[in-house]
Design an enzyme around this catalytic site. Sequence first.
Site: not given
Length: 108
Positions: A29, A32
């Site tokens: 994450e 990202h």
Amino acid sequence: LGDAHLEQAILTEIASLPPEQLRIIAVHEAGHAAILYRMQPEAELVVSLASATTVSPVPAQSAFYTRSDVEEQLVGLLAGRAAEEVLLGAVSGGAGGSEHSDLAKASA
């Protein structure tokens, strides 16, 4: 059932994951988030470690997407996979093993 019930269910699921799995999810994450912030520093990002997590900029108010928009979307989708490969030395199934993975979304 309300939002509090949903939040409690998500937090309970996250708390039950082993630390190594949480680390993989966090690296993914963060990949990202880092690339999306680099590409769109003005965008508001939402980062979560919950199931079916997503890091996404607040959607643009346009119904039309340029080639550049699509390329940014692809780079953002693949950034979690790249972060896993670079920082952990391998990619997880969430990064490219199932029909719901980021790789599947990028190649759909």
